[in-house]
Design a protein around this motif. Sequence first.
Motif, mmCIF file in Angstrom:
data_model
loop_
_atom_site.group_PDB
_atom_site.id
_atom_site.type_symbol
_atom_site.label_atom_id
_atom_site.label_comp_id
_atom_site.label_asym_id
_atom_site.label_seq_id
_atom_site.Cartn_x
_atom_site.Cartn_y
_atom_site.Cartn_z
ATOM 1 N N VAL A 1 81.442 34.400 -43.388
ATOM 2 C CA VAL A 1 82.784 34.721 -43.854
ATOM 3 C C VAL A 1 82.629 35.492 -45.164
ATOM 4 C CG1 VAL A 1 84.989 33.770 -44.640
ATOM 5 C CG2 VAL A 1 83.726 32.637 -42.798
ATOM 6 N N PRO A 2 83.159 36.727 -45.241
ATOM 7 C CA PRO A 2 83.032 37.495 -46.484
ATOM 8 C C PRO A 2 83.812 36.846 -47.621
ATOM 9 C CG PRO A 2 84.163 38.779 -44.778
ATOM 10 C CD PRO A 2 83.839 37.450 -44.199
ATOM 11 N N ILE A 3 83.205 36.781 -48.801
ATOM 12 C CA ILE A 3 83.858 36.231 -49.985
ATOM 13 C C ILE A 3 84.091 37.337 -51.006
ATOM 14 C CG2 ILE A 3 83.606 34.651 -51.936
ATOM 15 C CD1 ILE A 3 81.918 32.880 -50.142
ATOM 16 N N LEU A 4 83.051 38.103 -51.319
ATOM 17 C CA LEU A 4 83.127 39.180 -52.291
ATOM 18 C C LEU A 4 82.365 40.370 -51.735
ATOM 19 C CD1 LEU A 4 83.882 40.177 -55.161
ATOM 20 C CD2 LEU A 4 81.714 39.235 -55.932
ATOM 21 N N ILE A 5 83.082 41.444 -51.472
ATOM 22 C CA ILE A 5 82.469 42.632 -50.875
ATOM 23 C C ILE A 5 82.273 43.670 -51.974
ATOM 24 C CG2 ILE A 5 82.745 44.448 -49.166
ATOM 25 C CD1 ILE A 5 82.328 41.605 -48.008
ATOM 26 N N ASN A 6 81.083 44.237 -52.034
ATOM 27 C CA ASN A 6 80.787 45.296 -53.015
ATOM 28 C C ASN A 6 81.508 46.576 -52.603
ATOM 29 O OD1 ASN A 6 79.105 43.433 -54.174
ATOM 30 N ND2 ASN A 6 77.226 44.394 -53.475
ATOM 31 N N GLN A 7 82.345 47.085 -53.486
ATOM 32 C CA GLN A 7 83.094 48.313 -53.227
ATOM 33 C C GLN A 7 82.453 49.471 -53.967
ATOM 34 O OE1 GLN A 7 85.717 48.562 -51.175
ATOM 35 N NE2 GLN A 7 85.675 46.392 -50.689
ATOM 36 N N SER B 1 73.916 36.213 -50.335
ATOM 37 C CA SER B 1 74.129 37.616 -50.665
ATOM 38 C C SER B 1 73.498 38.513 -49.609
ATOM 39 C CB SER B 1 73.514 37.893 -52.035
ATOM 40 O OG SER B 1 73.517 39.250 -52.319
ATOM 41 N N SER B 2 74.233 39.564 -49.217
ATOM 42 C CA SER B 2 73.727 40.554 -48.274
ATOM 43 C C SER B 2 73.137 41.717 -49.042
ATOM 44 C CB SER B 2 74.868 41.059 -47.391
ATOM 45 O OG SER B 2 74.487 42.200 -46.675
ATOM 46 N N LYS B 3 71.911 42.088 -48.692
ATOM 47 C CA LYS B 3 71.266 43.251 -49.284
ATOM 48 C C LYS B 3 70.838 44.190 -48.167
ATOM 49 C CE LYS B 3 69.928 40.901 -53.391
ATOM 50 N NZ LYS B 3 69.116 40.832 -54.526
ATOM 51 N N ASN B 4 71.037 45.474 -48.380
ATOM 52 C CA ASN B 4 70.700 46.485 -47.372
ATOM 53 C C ASN B 4 71.445 46.240 -46.057
ATOM 54 O OD1 ASN B 4 68.892 47.730 -49.163
ATOM 55 N ND2 ASN B 4 67.271 46.320 -48.546
ATOM 56 N N LYS B 5 72.651 45.688 -46.163
ATOM 57 C CA LYS B 5 73.541 45.434 -45.028
ATOM 58 C C LYS B 5 72.922 44.514 -43.973
ATOM 59 C CE LYS B 5 76.344 49.519 -45.565
ATOM 60 N NZ LYS B 5 76.928 50.673 -44.929
ATOM 61 N N LYS B 6 72.142 43.528 -44.441
ATOM 62 C CA LYS B 6 71.639 42.523 -43.515
ATOM 63 C C LYS B 6 71.274 41.255 -44.275
ATOM 64 C CE LYS B 6 66.960 44.390 -43.420
ATOM 65 N NZ LYS B 6 65.938 44.989 -42.585
ATOM 66 N N ILE B 7 71.309 40.153 -43.565
ATOM 67 C CA ILE B 7 70.907 38.847 -44.087
ATOM 68 C C ILE B 7 69.826 38.328 -43.155
ATOM 69 C CG2 ILE B 7 71.649 36.471 -44.492
ATOM 70 C CD1 ILE B 7 74.445 37.625 -45.133
ATOM 71 N N ILE B 8 68.710 37.887 -43.720
ATOM 72 C CA ILE B 8 67.616 37.350 -42.917
ATOM 73 C C ILE B 8 67.475 35.865 -43.219
ATOM 74 C CG2 ILE B 8 65.139 37.446 -42.423
ATOM 75 C CD1 ILE B 8 65.252 40.412 -43.258
ATOM 76 N N LEU B 9 67.588 35.051 -42.188
ATOM 77 C CA LEU B 9 67.439 33.596 -42.314
ATOM 78 C C LEU B 9 66.113 33.205 -41.687
ATOM 79 C CD1 LEU B 9 70.988 32.595 -41.097
ATOM 80 C CD2 LEU B 9 70.206 32.765 -43.445
ATOM 81 N N LYS B 10 65.213 32.649 -42.469
ATOM 82 C CA LYS B 10 63.907 32.234 -41.961
ATOM 83 C C LYS B 10 63.941 30.746 -41.624
ATOM 84 C CE LYS B 10 61.329 35.772 -44.361
ATOM 85 N NZ LYS B 10 60.250 36.089 -45.283
ATOM 86 N N THR C 1 78.757 45.621 -44.780
ATOM 87 C CA THR C 1 78.653 46.028 -46.177
ATOM 88 C C THR C 1 77.815 45.020 -46.941
ATOM 89 O OG1 THR C 1 79.923 46.693 -48.117
ATOM 90 C CG2 THR C 1 80.777 44.841 -46.866
ATOM 91 N N GLU C 2 77.450 45.351 -48.158
ATOM 92 C CA GLU C 2 76.762 44.394 -49.019
ATOM 93 C C GLU C 2 77.798 43.545 -49.737
ATOM 94 O OE1 GLU C 2 74.209 46.614 -51.586
ATOM 95 O OE2 GLU C 2 72.879 47.186 -49.968
ATOM 96 N N GLY C 3 77.431 42.327 -50.089
ATOM 97 C CA GLY C 3 78.342 41.441 -50.800
ATOM 98 C C GLY C 3 77.916 39.996 -50.666
ATOM 99 N N VAL C 4 78.855 39.097 -50.979
ATOM 100 C CA VAL C 4 78.593 37.658 -50.911
ATOM 101 C C VAL C 4 79.354 37.087 -49.723
ATOM 102 C CG1 VAL C 4 78.803 35.463 -52.132
ATOM 103 C CG2 VAL C 4 78.278 37.552 -53.403
ATOM 104 N N PHE C 5 78.673 36.261 -48.955
ATOM 105 C CA PHE C 5 79.247 35.666 -47.753
ATOM 106 C C PHE C 5 79.064 34.151 -47.794
ATOM 107 C CE2 PHE C 5 78.173 39.961 -46.687
ATOM 108 C CZ PHE C 5 79.136 40.378 -45.796
ATOM 109 N N GLU C 6 80.016 33.431 -47.199
ATOM 110 C CA GLU C 6 79.827 31.998 -46.973
ATOM 111 C C GLU C 6 79.173 31.885 -45.600
ATOM 112 O OE1 GLU C 6 82.274 27.841 -46.997
ATOM 113 O OE2 GLU C 6 83.259 29.584 -46.156
ATOM 114 N N ILE C 7 78.071 31.184 -45.546
ATOM 115 C CA ILE C 7 77.336 31.026 -44.293
ATOM 116 C C ILE C 7 77.390 29.564 -43.865
ATOM 117 C CG2 ILE C 7 75.129 30.722 -45.474
ATOM 118 C CD1 ILE C 7 73.865 32.204 -43.070
ATOM 119 N N THR C 8 77.652 29.359 -42.580
ATOM 120 C CA THR C 8 77.634 28.018 -41.994
ATOM 121 C C THR C 8 76.747 28.065 -40.758
ATOM 122 O OG1 THR C 8 79.881 27.604 -42.759
ATOM 123 C CG2 THR C 8 79.040 26.147 -41.045
#
Length: 66
Positions: free
Chosen positions: A58-64, A37-46, A15-22
């Motif tokens: 780890v999900p913190i806030l999920i868009n409902q 923040s996840s957009k379009n159900k993906k996160i891209i790390l360059k 889902t889209e939302g805010v995640f803690e990334i480690t």
Amino acid sequence: MLPNKEKKIVLPTTTEGVFEITITSKDNKTVFTDCISSKNKKIILKGFSKHLYNVTLVPILINQPF
């Protein structure tokens, strides 16, 4: 045309939302921690390669949907 050699990790999310990334190195040393923040159900790390780093989300806030 030359192929894109840029290192990146694409992380699909359910889902889209805010995640803690480690991000940790293969020897388990933390190299990066932040909220992202996840957009379009993906996160891209360059700038990171799956072969060199481990990524934990780890999900913190999920868009409902309303």
